[in-house]
Scaffold this motif. Structure first.
Motif, PDB file in Angstrom:
ATOM      1  N   PHE A 446       0.822  -1.120   0.046  1.00  0.00           N
ATOM      2  CA  PHE A 446       0.001   0.033   0.013  1.00  0.00           C
ATOM      3  C   PHE A 446       0.967   1.152  -0.135  1.00  0.00           C
ATOM      4  O   PHE A 446       2.132   1.075   0.253  1.00  0.00           O
ATOM      5  N   SER A 450       0.259   7.152   2.933  1.00  0.00           N
ATOM      6  CA  SER A 450      -1.107   7.601   2.200  1.00  0.00           C
ATOM      7  C   SER A 450      -0.805   9.050   1.497  1.00  0.00           C
ATOM      8  O   SER A 450      -1.796   9.795   1.397  1.00  0.00           O
ATOM      9  N   GLU A 488      -6.289   3.033   3.889  1.00  0.00           N
ATOM     10  CA  GLU A 488      -4.883   3.028   3.513  1.00  0.00           C
ATOM     11  C   GLU A 488      -4.537   1.709   3.171  1.00  0.00           C
ATOM     12  O   GLU A 488      -3.757   1.753   1.884  1.00  0.00           O
ATOM     13  N   ARG A 489      -4.524   0.689   3.542  1.00  0.00           N
ATOM     14  CA  ARG A 489      -3.992  -0.538   3.209  1.00  0.00           C
ATOM     15  C   ARG A 489      -4.738  -1.220   2.271  1.00  0.00           C
ATOM     16  O   ARG A 489      -4.349  -2.313   1.613  1.00  0.00           O
ATOM     17  N   CYS A 490      -5.837  -0.732   1.840  1.00  0.00           N
ATOM     18  CA  CYS A 490      -6.777  -1.424   0.692  1.00  0.00           C
ATOM     19  C   CYS A 490      -6.482  -0.578  -0.868  1.00  0.00           C
ATOM     20  O   CYS A 490      -7.136  -1.311  -1.622  1.00  0.00           O
ATOM     21  N   THR A 492      -4.097  -0.262  -2.668  1.00  0.00           N
ATOM     22  CA  THR A 492      -3.338  -1.035  -3.868  1.00  0.00           C
ATOM     23  C   THR A 492      -4.619  -2.366  -4.256  1.00  0.00           C
ATOM     24  O   THR A 492      -4.439  -2.434  -5.618  1.00  0.00           O
ATOM     25  N   THR A 502      -0.517  -1.223 -10.115  1.00  0.00           N
ATOM     26  CA  THR A 502       0.261  -0.140  -9.258  1.00  0.00           C
ATOM     27  C   THR A 502       1.723  -0.236  -9.378  1.00  0.00           C
ATOM     28  O   THR A 502       2.243  -1.456  -9.502  1.00  0.00           O
TER      29      THR A 502
END
Length: 821
Positions: A446, A450, A488-490, A492, A502
């Protein structure tokens, strides 16, 4: 099985007596089976054991809190599997010592397999051919020679490779049949590995707590370490000097920071870029406005702030930077920078072609580290106007590029995990249409921090999820475990789930952006055939060389690829003016390499396969050797072969950094080194002087396989001076599973005939059976060894005898010359 009656006072009295005896109260002390003091201290470091002993803590309260007494006993499992014990309120370990062991109640699963539905599962070995072969060979009943608790055997059995252990440690296999027992009792203490998937020494060395506690490292990893994201093996980047991870299928690009040659003709983009700037810390507002001003496109600037006073200030600052702000919004202090982007400005950003999301990131508790990270994000996202232009160029050239994110700092990578966000993520993934299997990943991808560029359409699932500010908790919030951290971790995975890719980026410094008029010292030739999976990885390993003093051209020859290889090549050619893309209609790596040789302008040439990579210092080290040794026709170095799990040693010259010279006029003084040279049948990990190849008309045969064997022997037997460099320069990919399409030789009988043809052709061409030529005899023996190894590979092929008959004269010639096959 005797059921515990929780109303029966006798049992409770027995438990009380056992606890007193275990703690040496009112009687002789007894040993508690299943309690490991070192393990308990390690896994409960928050307990002050100066005030209470580990055993007393466990017996009094630890078990009630679900703390395990050792790696071989699970409190939760014992209570779950034994409802009578759970209802009685008896300490499960005490119950096991008093009654459970007699009733053979389980204390841990026979193999550590987490219950269905858990995010954690044992590695899937079902598709590993070597593992399956080993399992088939080990169908006989296990032999028990060492006293090891059955639960520990069960925990480690699926992570222990008997075939690997036997072949790697013959000294043990000669004396011991219980190989797993040997590893558990002695092997790990001797630094032996249980399989190619786990390094005992690395795990102990990188986890000081394990070393201090003297716990079996594999057992710790199986029960705890893998769930704590501890690595069982060093990454290739930790072992070798690499610019990127060769296993990573996601692209990493080093983009030019100067527009030279083809780049100079690029104009400012006509596309619309929505720039969202979230301002919270005043001292970082102006730097972010500087970033925004570098974007060479039609800018639509959107700014979120926490109050009206800051809104007024930001509007004035923006004018100073020549930025026209479309809208400034005062937003609730919820969801940090994420909520304003996906809630407040969702409609505006979705109406743009591309978007850039940046914010005043600051690590309040670690200001110095936060400042370094902020500066690194600037370098990777908005280094200068030319760099931003190249980012836009990537988007314009590749319509499936959904996000461009910064290469993360090394000290940030260990924190790129689900961590405390896993539980909340399990419920959020459904909203975004993501498969929960991504929760099983040890490491996740990710845009850490951010801040990133993206195509709004790629994040449609997030923008359309109907999330509001009220879904985010009020500040102050924890550093992890909130909705903003989950989203934030989602990023990608939402991007890739929508069918986009990505790409990670970082800047390529000025001194590597050579103008076209600078003469090339090196030409790197790469034949390509259906290599889309690893092609970008390969090319980037060349682009990221630390050899600014060696201007390099990259000549890529496509061999009728039917996949996406050509699109990748065209993108690199547009980004880097030193990349040349050619097309060769004649199938085969030999023809492709010859075409590259014809157009090469470098003083030296080098060959690289499209699924392999160079170490970051490969070019600089090879040229240093050429310069130091002087007058060489070729410089040879070492390579390693790597698969999904491990890498070989550096072969054939090691990795000591030493130089040697082989001079044909003095070949009788260097027999041993010539033996090593002639045992190397591949053209890679070497540089060749271009005029030497042209002068001697040395080319690759274009028919059949093993054309590279013929080429390198022409070099060895013609060169006057060969330099040897004991340094790793090349990583050769040799995946066991899903290797994909390559131009490597297949294992069929026609390939064996090709090998015999090439070897016999070399012998005939140079008359290697001539007497009184020491170097020829060395070459002849190397060829004989090669033939012998090929015959062994094909020994189960029913047509081997036919080939042996066809080439009986060649084999007789070798044997008559006195070499052994």
């Amino acid at each position: 099985m005797h059921k515990v009656n929780h109303k029966e006072p006798k049992k409770n009295l027995e438990e009380e007596a056992y606890v007193k005896a275990a703690l040496s109260i009112d009687g002789p002390k007894i040993e508690v089976f299943g309690f490991d003091e070192a393990f308990y201290k390690l896994t409960n470091q928050e307990v002050d054991f100066d005030l209470i002993s580990p055993l007393a803590h466990f017996l009094n309260s630890g078990w009630r809190n679900g703390r395990d007494p050792s790696a071989s006993f699970s409190v939760s499992l014992y209570l779950e599997r034994n409802g009578d014990v759970r209802e009685s309120g008896i300490n499960p370990l005490v119950h096991y010592n008093l009654w459970g062991h007699l009733e053979k109640r389980p204390i841990y699963p026979s193999q550590i397999q987490i219950e269905a539905g858990s995010a954690f599962k044992s590695p899937d070995l079902s598709r590993d051919p070597e593992f399956l072969a080993g399992e088939k060979a080990e169908e006989e009943e296990d032999v028990i020679e060492f006293e090891v608790a059955p639960a520990i055997r069960g925990a480690l059995k699926s992570h222990f490779d008997k075939r690997f252990y036997r072949e790697t440690y013959p000294d043990v296999a000669m004396k011991v049949r219980d190989l797993l027992g040997h590893y558990i009792c002695y092997g790990w203490k001797e630094g032996r590995n249980p399989s190619r998937r786990f390094s005992t020494d690395y795990y102990i060395r990188t986890n000081p707590d394990i070393s201090k506690a003297e716990i079996n490292p594999l057992l710790h990893y199986v029960l705890y370490g893998r769930f704590e994201n501890r690595r069982p093996l060093p990454t290739l980047q930790e072992q070798f000097s690499l610019a990127l991870d060769p296993h990573d299928v996601r692209e990493t690009l080093a983009l030019p920071v100067a527009n030279i040659g083809r780049q100079a003709a690029l104009r400012d983009s006509e596309i619309t870029v929505g720039i969202h700037i979230h301002c919270y810390y005043r001292d970082l507002i102006k730097p972010l406005l500087t970033w925004a001003a570098r974007v060479p496109a039609r800018r639509r600037v959107f700014i979120s702030v926490p109050n009206k006073q800051m809104a007024f200030e930001v509007k004035g600052y923006a004018k100073d930077f020549g930025l026209e702000v479309e809208r400034i919004a005062v937003t609730p202090n919820r969801g940090r920078d994420i909520a304003p982007m996906i809630v407040e400005f969702r409609s505006e950003l979705q109406s743009c072609d591309l978007a850039l999301h940046i914010h005043t990131k600051k690590s309040v508790e670690k200001l110095s580290e936060g400042a370094i990270w902020f500066k690194e994000l600037e370098r990777n996202l908005a280094f200068n106007r030319a760099y931003c232009k190249n980012i836009l160029n990537v988007f314009e050239q590749d319509e499936k590029c959904g996000a461009i994110v910064p290469v993360p700092l090394e000290n940030v990578r260990p924190f790129m995990v689900w961590g405390n966000n896993r539980t909340l993520a399990a419920s959020v993934l459904d909203i975004f249409g993501l498969n929960k299997s991504i929760l099983e990943m040890d490491r996740i991808e990710f845009p850490a921090g951010s801040m990133f560029w993206f195509r709004p359409q790629a994040l449609k699932a997030i923008f359309d999820a109907g999330i509001t500010f009220n879904d985010f908790p009020k500040e102050p919030i924890a550093d992890d475990g909130t909705l903003a951290h989950v989203i934030e971790r989602c990023f990608t995975y939402v991007t890739e789930n929508a069918g986009y890719s990505t790409i990670r980026v970082k800047p390529l410094p000025y001194h590597y952006c050579w103008p076209s008029f600078v003469p090339r010292r090196l030409s790197i030739i790469i034949p390509v055939y259906n290599a889309e999976k690893w092609l970008s990885n390969c090319l980037s390993s060349v682009i990221m060389q630390n050899a600014a003093h060696v201007p390099t051209e990259i000549i890529v020859v496509d061999n009728n690829s039917t996949d996406n290889s050509m699109a990748i090549l065209q993108r690199f050619a547009r980004l880097y003016q030193n990349v040349k893309v050619l097309e060769q209609q004649v199938q085969g790596a030999g023809a492709a390499r010859n075409m590259g040789l014809e157009v090469a302008t470098g003083e030296f040439v080098m060959f690289l396969d499209a699924d392999d990579v160079l170490t970051v210092d490969a070019v600089s080290q090879l040229f240093a050797a050429a310069d130091v040794l002087g007058g060489v026709d070729c410089v040879m170095s070492s390579l390693v072969m790597f698969d999904e799990y491990q890498a070989s040693q550096a072969i054939p010259y090691g990795n000591s950094g030493q130089y040697w010279m082989l001079d044909r006029g003095l070949d009788h003084l260097s027999t041993k080194r010539w033996e090593t040279v002639f045992s190397d049948f591949g053209p890679c990990a070497k540089i060749y002087r271009k005029d030497f190849l042209v002068r001697n008309n040395i080319k690759f045969p274009e028919q059949g396989n093993f054309e590279d064997n013929s080429f390198v022997y022409d070099v060895y037997l013609t060169a006057d001076r060969i330099g040897i460099l004991s340094h790793l320069s090349y990583l050769y990919r040799k995946y066991r599973i899903d290797s994909g399409s390559t131009q490597s030789t297949s294992l069929n009988i026609s390939s064996l005939r090709d090998q015999f043809n090439v070897m016999s052709g070399i012998v005939d061409k140079y008359g290697l059976n001539a007497p009184n030529k020491p170097i020829y005899r060395v070459a002849l023996q190397a060829i004989a060894n090669k033939i012998a190894s090929e015959i062994k590979r094909y020994e189960s092929n029913k047509f081997l005898g036919n080939v042996m008959d066809e080439y009986a004269g060649f084999i007789f010639l070798l044997e008559k010359s006195g070499v052994k096959i």
